[in-house]
Design a protein around this motif. Structure first.
Motif, mmCIF file in Angstrom:
data_model
loop_
_atom_site.group_PDB
_atom_site.id
_atom_site.type_symbol
_atom_site.label_atom_id
_atom_site.label_comp_id
_atom_site.label_asym_id
_atom_site.label_seq_id
_atom_site.Cartn_x
_atom_site.Cartn_y
_atom_site.Cartn_z
ATOM 1 N N ALA A 1 -5.306 2.339 -11.054
ATOM 2 C CA ALA A 1 -5.132 2.076 -12.479
ATOM 3 C C ALA A 1 -4.587 0.676 -12.740
ATOM 4 N N GLY A 2 -3.836 0.141 -11.781
ATOM 5 C CA GLY A 2 -3.293 -1.205 -11.942
ATOM 6 C C GLY A 2 -4.303 -2.292 -11.682
ATOM 7 N N GLY A 3 -5.441 -1.921 -11.134
ATOM 8 C CA GLY A 3 -6.501 -2.892 -10.873
ATOM 9 C C GLY A 3 -6.305 -3.716 -9.628
ATOM 10 N N ALA A 4 -5.275 -3.413 -8.844
ATOM 11 C CA ALA A 4 -4.979 -4.243 -7.683
ATOM 12 C C ALA A 4 -5.918 -3.973 -6.509
ATOM 13 N N LEU A 5 -6.407 -2.733 -6.396
ATOM 14 C CA LEU A 5 -7.246 -2.402 -5.251
ATOM 15 C C LEU A 5 -8.035 -1.139 -5.519
ATOM 16 N N THR A 6 -9.052 -0.939 -4.704
ATOM 17 C CA THR A 6 -9.772 0.330 -4.670
ATOM 18 C C THR A 6 -9.418 0.997 -3.352
ATOM 19 N N ILE A 7 -8.881 2.203 -3.442
ATOM 20 C CA ILE A 7 -8.363 2.883 -2.259
ATOM 21 C C ILE A 7 -9.436 3.774 -1.651
ATOM 22 N N LYS A 8 -9.670 3.598 -0.369
ATOM 23 C CA LYS A 8 -10.515 4.534 0.368
ATOM 24 C C LYS A 8 -9.585 5.570 1.003
ATOM 25 N N ALA A 9 -9.817 6.849 0.696
ATOM 26 C CA ALA A 9 -8.904 7.893 1.167
ATOM 27 C C ALA A 9 -9.672 9.067 1.743
ATOM 28 N N ASP A 10 -9.227 9.533 2.893
ATOM 29 C CA ASP A 10 -9.687 10.818 3.403
ATOM 30 C C ASP A 10 -9.043 11.886 2.534
ATOM 31 N N ASN A 11 -9.760 12.965 2.239
ATOM 32 C CA ASN A 11 -9.182 13.932 1.325
ATOM 33 C C ASN A 11 -9.818 15.297 1.465
ATOM 34 N N THR A 12 -9.109 16.289 0.915
ATOM 35 C CA THR A 12 -9.647 17.642 0.769
ATOM 36 C C THR A 12 -9.443 18.112 -0.670
ATOM 37 N N ALA A 13 -9.112 17.182 -1.559
ATOM 38 C CA ALA A 13 -8.818 17.537 -2.946
ATOM 39 C C ALA A 13 -10.095 17.936 -3.682
ATOM 40 N N ASP A 14 -9.967 18.947 -4.531
ATOM 41 C CA ASP A 14 -11.093 19.440 -5.312
ATOM 42 C C ASP A 14 -11.143 18.667 -6.624
ATOM 43 N N VAL A 15 -11.802 17.524 -6.606
ATOM 44 C CA VAL A 15 -11.877 16.651 -7.784
ATOM 45 C C VAL A 15 -13.304 16.159 -7.970
ATOM 46 N N ALA A 16 -13.564 15.624 -9.167
ATOM 47 C CA ALA A 16 -14.882 15.068 -9.482
ATOM 48 C C ALA A 16 -14.725 13.605 -9.874
ATOM 49 N N ASN A 17 -15.827 12.890 -9.861
ATOM 50 C CA ASN A 17 -15.801 11.495 -10.279
ATOM 51 C C ASN A 17 -15.219 11.383 -11.690
ATOM 52 N N GLY A 18 -14.327 10.418 -11.867
ATOM 53 C CA GLY A 18 -13.690 10.208 -13.156
ATOM 54 C C GLY A 18 -12.369 10.927 -13.327
ATOM 55 N N ASP A 19 -12.039 11.877 -12.436
ATOM 56 C CA ASP A 19 -10.762 12.595 -12.518
ATOM 57 C C ASP A 19 -9.595 11.673 -12.169
ATOM 58 N N THR A 20 -8.462 11.889 -12.833
ATOM 59 C CA THR A 20 -7.244 11.146 -12.505
ATOM 60 C C THR A 20 -6.557 11.800 -11.307
ATOM 61 N N VAL A 21 -6.209 10.990 -10.328
ATOM 62 C CA VAL A 21 -5.509 11.480 -9.132
ATOM 63 C C VAL A 21 -4.389 10.495 -8.798
ATOM 64 N N TRP A 22 -3.540 10.924 -7.856
ATOM 65 C CA TRP A 22 -2.468 10.055 -7.374
ATOM 66 C C TRP A 22 -2.557 9.995 -5.856
ATOM 67 N N PHE A 23 -2.505 8.801 -5.327
ATOM 68 C CA PHE A 23 -2.515 8.614 -3.875
ATOM 69 C C PHE A 23 -1.080 8.341 -3.447
ATOM 70 N N ALA A 24 -0.500 9.300 -2.697
ATOM 71 C CA ALA A 24 0.895 9.182 -2.258
ATOM 72 C C ALA A 24 0.931 8.752 -0.804
ATOM 73 N N ILE A 25 1.705 7.714 -0.523
ATOM 74 C CA ILE A 25 1.780 7.211 0.846
ATOM 75 C C ILE A 25 3.225 6.825 1.173
ATOM 76 N N ARG A 26 3.683 7.236 2.348
ATOM 77 C CA ARG A 26 5.057 6.970 2.778
ATOM 78 C C ARG A 26 5.203 5.511 3.247
ATOM 79 N N PRO A 27 6.386 4.920 3.066
ATOM 80 C CA PRO A 27 6.588 3.508 3.434
ATOM 81 C C PRO A 27 6.259 3.189 4.889
ATOM 82 N N GLU A 28 6.563 4.127 5.809
ATOM 83 C CA GLU A 28 6.327 3.843 7.225
ATOM 84 C C GLU A 28 4.848 3.855 7.602
#
Length: 380
Positions: free
Chosen positions: A276-303
């Motif tokens: 949403a910030g426009g800084a990057l497009t994230i490529k993520a492995d996932n099992t989430a049940d979502v469709a194109n255009g859905d709002t999601v959150w990518f959570a990643i630990r600092p380490e």
């Protein structure tokens, strides 16, 4: 074989469909006037499990423990222990014992007298009491302090006396309400492992209430994350940390970076998220049940983030920013990197070597990068 985090022991009855829960909360609600402390909660705990109730103050975890102990009665619902409904059974007749944060030791009694108190109340013969007290003193390594009184002991020693007194009657379940809160950090860390080893040796069921994430993660077989009287997730420490089921859980346990965006593209086992910030497009492995255009959150630990002065060529996700803050804490270095849109991203690196070949400092330009499987996609 792959696993989410290290496996402390193979004990996992919750994965066995045939296993019968030892403690069951069934639709339990507790009201204090108009305030709902526990809200239609259902939860299963298994025999010999070290189970943690974790949450912020006021989430209902202590109320749940007090209902199990018998100090509070549910407004509705059932609490079962080994198949027995506990409704109406007073605390002293329940096969549970509770260890309080304050320890509640009798100041005028010696260590051995404190441990023996409950046994005397139950009318146990004197020779049996002496034998049991001796066993407890050896178990908590306080034989040489048997004749001392609580004020002559350190905080850690008083904690052990309270523990010995709690298990002397050999209850089916030991309830621990913030038991390590009064100890200093180093002693608390040592005691966490001692409690874990003791629980395993005794083969008892332990249920602990704590707001200390590290305490729950270190000791428990499973953790229930609570908020506003409800259980949000029940899982092993590694699953809670690596695979949280919501933004609340991800944010509550440990430190996390959260990127909000919309699903731009889906394929088998992966997706692209337009940040949403426009800084990057994230490529993520996932099992989430979502469709194109859905709002999601990518959570990643600092380490899971890598910080470097140059853009790495071997990772699918990278974004440039400015080193905004650095914290050197000995075993690791914590970086706060300010992206060009103003967001701060937290990264941490383990200091596995004494000398840093490519050091970064304040206001340096730096790249943050991460693998596609380094984070988790959340839909709530």
């Amino acid at each position: 074989m792959k696993s989410l985090g290290s496996i402390r022991r193979s004990f996992a009855p919750w994965n066995d469909p045939a296993a019968k829960p030892y403690i069951s909360f069934r639709g339990v609600t507790k009201r204090f006037g108009d305030f709902v402390a526990v809200d239609d909660l259902s939860l299963d705990i298994y025999e010999r499990e070290f189970f943690a109730l974790l949450g912020a103050s006021g989430c209902g975890k202590t109320t749940l423990l007090r209902m199990l102990a018998g100090f509070e009665e549910p407004s509705s619902g059932q609490i079962l222990l080994d198949g027995q409904d506990l409704c109406g059974i007073p605390p002293h007749k329940r096969p549970v014992n509770m260890m309080f944060q304050s320890y509640a030791l009798f100041p005028h009694m010696t260590v051995e007298a404190n441990i023996a108190f409950g046994l005397k109340q139950d009318g146990m013969p004197k020779p049996d009491i002496e034998k049991r007290v001796g066993e407890m003193l050896r178990l908590v390594k306080l034989e040489q302090f048997a004749k001392r009184k609580p004020h002559q002991l350190s905080g850690g020693q008083r904690q052990r006396v309270a523990l010995a007194r709690s298990i002397a009657k050999r209850p089916k379940v030991l309830l621990l309400d913030e038991p390590l809160g009064a100890l200093d950090k180093k002693l608390r860390e040592e005691t966490q492992f001692e409690l874990t080893d003791l629980q395993y040796e005794l083969g008892m069921t332990f249920v602990i209430v704590t707001h200390d994430q590290e305490e729950a993660m270190t000791m428990a077989d499973r953790i229930a994350i609570m908020d506003k009287g409800k259980v949000l997730q029940v899982a092993t420490p590694a699953e809670i940390y690596e695979a949280p089921n919501s933004r609340y859980v991800a944010d509550f346990v440990g430190s996390v970076n959260m990127f909000e965006g919309k699903v731009a593209e889906r394929s088998a086992g992966s997706m692209r998220i337009a940040d949403a910030g426009g800084a990057l497009t994230i490529k993520a492995d996932n099992t989430a049940d979502v469709a194109n255009g859905d709002t999601v959150w990518f959570a990643i630990r600092p380490e899971k983030l890598r910080v470097s002065s140059k853009r790495p060529a071997d990772v699918p996700n990278a974004v440039e920013g400015e080193i905004w803050d650095i914290g050197y804490v000995g075993d690791m270095t914590i970086y706060h990197v300010k992206l060009d849109d103003g967001r701060i991203v937290k990264a941490s690196t383990v200091n596995s070597q004494r000398v840093v070949e490519d050091p970064l400092t304040w206001h340096d330009r730096a790249w943050i990068s991460f693998a596609a499987d380094a984070g988790v996609v959340l839909i709530r």
